[in-house]
Design an enzyme around this catalytic site. Sequence first.
Site, short mmCIF file in Angstrom:
data_model
loop_
_atom_site.label_atom_id
_atom_site.label_comp_id
_atom_site.label_asym_id
_atom_site.label_seq_id
_atom_site.Cartn_x
_atom_site.Cartn_y
_atom_site.Cartn_z
N TRP A 189 25.71 33.17 3.80
CA TRP A 189 24.35 32.69 3.57
C TRP A 189 23.63 32.67 4.91
O TRP A 189 24.17 32.19 5.90
CB TRP A 189 24.30 31.28 2.97
CG TRP A 189 22.88 30.81 2.94
CD1 TRP A 189 21.90 31.19 2.09
CD2 TRP A 189 22.25 29.93 3.89
NE1 TRP A 189 20.70 30.61 2.43
CE2 TRP A 189 20.89 29.83 3.52
CE3 TRP A 189 22.70 29.22 5.01
CZ2 TRP A 189 19.97 29.04 4.25
CZ3 TRP A 189 21.80 28.44 5.72
CH2 TRP A 189 20.45 28.35 5.33
N GLU A 230 24.95 34.90 -0.80
CA GLU A 230 24.19 33.80 -1.42
C GLU A 230 22.70 33.89 -1.15
O GLU A 230 22.25 33.93 0.00
CB GLU A 230 24.72 32.46 -0.87
CG GLU A 230 23.96 31.25 -1.41
CD GLU A 230 24.48 29.92 -0.84
OE1 GLU A 230 25.33 29.94 0.07
OE2 GLU A 230 24.01 28.87 -1.30
N LYS A 232 18.53 32.60 -1.69
CA LYS A 232 17.76 31.36 -1.71
C LYS A 232 16.29 31.71 -1.90
O LYS A 232 15.83 32.74 -1.43
CB LYS A 232 17.97 30.64 -0.37
CG LYS A 232 17.44 29.22 -0.33
CD LYS A 232 17.89 28.51 0.95
CE LYS A 232 17.48 27.05 0.92
NZ LYS A 232 18.04 26.29 2.05
N ASP A 263 23.57 29.43 -6.02
CA ASP A 263 23.45 28.02 -5.68
C ASP A 263 22.42 27.42 -6.63
O ASP A 263 21.29 27.90 -6.72
CB ASP A 263 23.01 27.89 -4.21
CG ASP A 263 22.96 26.45 -3.73
OD1 ASP A 263 22.36 25.61 -4.44
OD2 ASP A 263 23.51 26.15 -2.65
N HIS A 266 18.85 26.75 -5.49
CA HIS A 266 18.13 27.80 -4.78
C HIS A 266 17.14 28.59 -5.62
O HIS A 266 16.81 29.73 -5.29
CB HIS A 266 19.13 28.78 -4.15
CG HIS A 266 19.78 28.21 -2.93
ND1 HIS A 266 20.52 28.97 -2.06
CD2 HIS A 266 19.78 26.97 -2.41
CE1 HIS A 266 20.98 28.21 -1.08
NE2 HIS A 266 20.55 26.99 -1.28
N HIS A 290 27.60 27.55 -6.19
CA HIS A 290 27.39 26.41 -5.32
C HIS A 290 26.68 25.39 -6.20
O HIS A 290 25.47 25.45 -6.39
CB HIS A 290 26.49 26.77 -4.14
CG HIS A 290 27.26 27.24 -2.95
ND1 HIS A 290 26.69 27.41 -1.71
CD2 HIS A 290 28.58 27.53 -2.80
CE1 HIS A 290 27.62 27.81 -0.86
NE2 HIS A 290 28.76 27.90 -1.50
N ASP A 298 14.00 19.69 -2.35
CA ASP A 298 15.34 19.63 -1.76
C ASP A 298 16.35 20.29 -2.69
O ASP A 298 16.33 20.09 -3.90
CB ASP A 298 15.78 18.18 -1.53
CG ASP A 298 17.20 18.13 -1.01
OD1 ASP A 298 17.44 18.70 0.08
OD2 ASP A 298 18.09 17.59 -1.69
N ASP A 300 19.71 20.03 -2.33
CA ASP A 300 21.07 19.58 -2.06
C ASP A 300 21.38 18.12 -2.38
O ASP A 300 22.04 17.45 -1.60
CB ASP A 300 21.40 19.85 -0.58
CG ASP A 300 21.23 21.31 -0.22
OD1 ASP A 300 22.00 22.12 -0.71
OD2 ASP A 300 20.29 21.64 0.52
N ASP A 330 27.94 22.22 -3.30
CA ASP A 330 27.13 22.33 -2.07
C ASP A 330 26.00 21.32 -2.09
O ASP A 330 24.95 21.57 -2.69
CB ASP A 330 26.58 23.76 -1.93
CG ASP A 330 25.80 23.92 -0.63
OD1 ASP A 330 25.85 23.01 0.21
OD2 ASP A 330 25.13 24.97 -0.47
C1 RNT Z 1 21.88 26.70 2.26
C2 RNT Z 1 23.00 27.22 1.44
C3 RNT Z 1 24.33 27.16 2.10
C4 RNT Z 1 24.55 25.88 2.86
C5 RNT Z 1 25.93 25.71 3.40
C6 RNT Z 1 26.01 24.62 4.42
O1 RNT Z 1 20.71 26.61 1.59
O2 RNT Z 1 23.05 26.55 0.23
O3 RNT Z 1 25.32 27.39 1.17
O4 RNT Z 1 24.22 24.76 2.11
O5 RNT Z 1 26.38 26.90 3.86
ZN ZN Z 2 24.72 26.94 -1.06
#
Ligand code: RNT
Ligand code: ZN
Length: 422
Positions: A189, A230, A232, A263, A266, A290, A298, A300, A330
């Site tokens: 990523w 990955e 985003k 993810d 994302h 993820h 956000d 996460d 994640d």
């Molecule tokens: C970031 C990605 C990635 C990170 C990690 C720390 O937007 O999701 O996977 O969160 O690598």
């Molecule tokens: Zn991620």
Amino acid sequence: MSLEIKQIESGYALAKERYAELGVDVDRVIGQLAKIPISLHCWQGDDVCGFENTGEYLGGGLAVTGCYLGKARTPDELRMDLHQALAMIPGAHRLNLHSSYAETNGKKVERNELEPVHFQRWIDWAKENKMGMDFNPTFFAHPKADDGFTLAHPDGGIRQFWIEHGIACRKIGAAMGESLGTPCITNVWIPDGYKDTPVDRKAPRRRLAESLDAIFMEPLDSRFNLDAVEAKLFGIGSESYVVGSHEFYLGYAIQHHKVLCLDTGHFHPTEVVSDKITSVMQWVGEILLHVSRGIRWDSDHVVIMSDELQALAQELVRGDYLDRVHIGLDYFDASINRVAAWVIGTRCMIKALLIALLEPVELLRRFEKAGDFTSRLAMMEELKTLPFGNVWDYYCMQSDTPVGCQWIDEIKKYENDVLSKR
Ligand code: RNT
Ligand code: ZN
């Protein structure tokens, strides 16, 4: 036999009967559930800091908020915290490590010079705990990523540095996979993108494709290492344009037979990964998840038992994809006990899988086939109040992990005895 064990067992017996009426074999489900590993992300334990001593500097559009006591400051502390978390989670799981968690004995080792030896203690620890490992090159929190570009950087020298980092990390991943006897997924990523509207959206994507080709040039044994990429939609400071978009990596993964990492934080807030699984699985061999929880901007937050988490688990089970899907977490939250954050998210992920495995999917399919959408909807709603909690409690007990909210007391004790002394 204590009263509690009796209660859990009789609850389980009742649940078994209820599910059996719908044609679901609960014992079998528990056996299936125990075989699904979740990859725990090391970075929840120390706010994505790692051990390169870069201070509070994170960058890459990543931000961790909160200052709860007890953050792990050393690899040993982080391992100890992970160990505590794992004791609260039923099943056998994996460790997902970032390259910034290398142990170099106080020596400065540049990221393009990292080697398996710098992760030997992690590998030994994983082996001791019978865990597989997954790995990530770290393309952020570094002076060469300061301007938000790495593999797509216009400067060939900087690009080359990050290509070398990617190459080094694949070899480390392969070493992890070889010594642990289970393939390591090495996930790329990168943060690359622009805060404001770019003129040239094309050239950075061209450069990224070339950099990836260079990283993946050497074929590695898939028994040891699997490459993932990955995407985003946007990050903090890359709101207008991200080089590695979903379309970019979907295409790349298909063309180059890579694992596609999705993810769940994302995408646009109205998009759901649960609806993407069956599309993506038509064209890519394997995916890495993820699992996260996006809230507004956000991506996460700690995973909870949301409708979307359940939908995601249902899609994996209904599509019979479990052997082509690698599930990782994640998220990072520094505003609550960090060990608890791991436990909450992982237990929720497992619970969601359990509920999905308990679904009488054949029955629902029959309704759908017959065009009886009334029964389909009615049954889906009735299923929501079936006693899956009794099955979950039994599974936890059988796995020697705390039942129900017992684990909260244990984590509080750990906080008092260990975390608060840091
Ligand atoms: C970031 C990605 C990635 C990170 C990690 C720390 O937007 O999701 O996977 O969160 O690598
Ligand atoms: Zn991620």
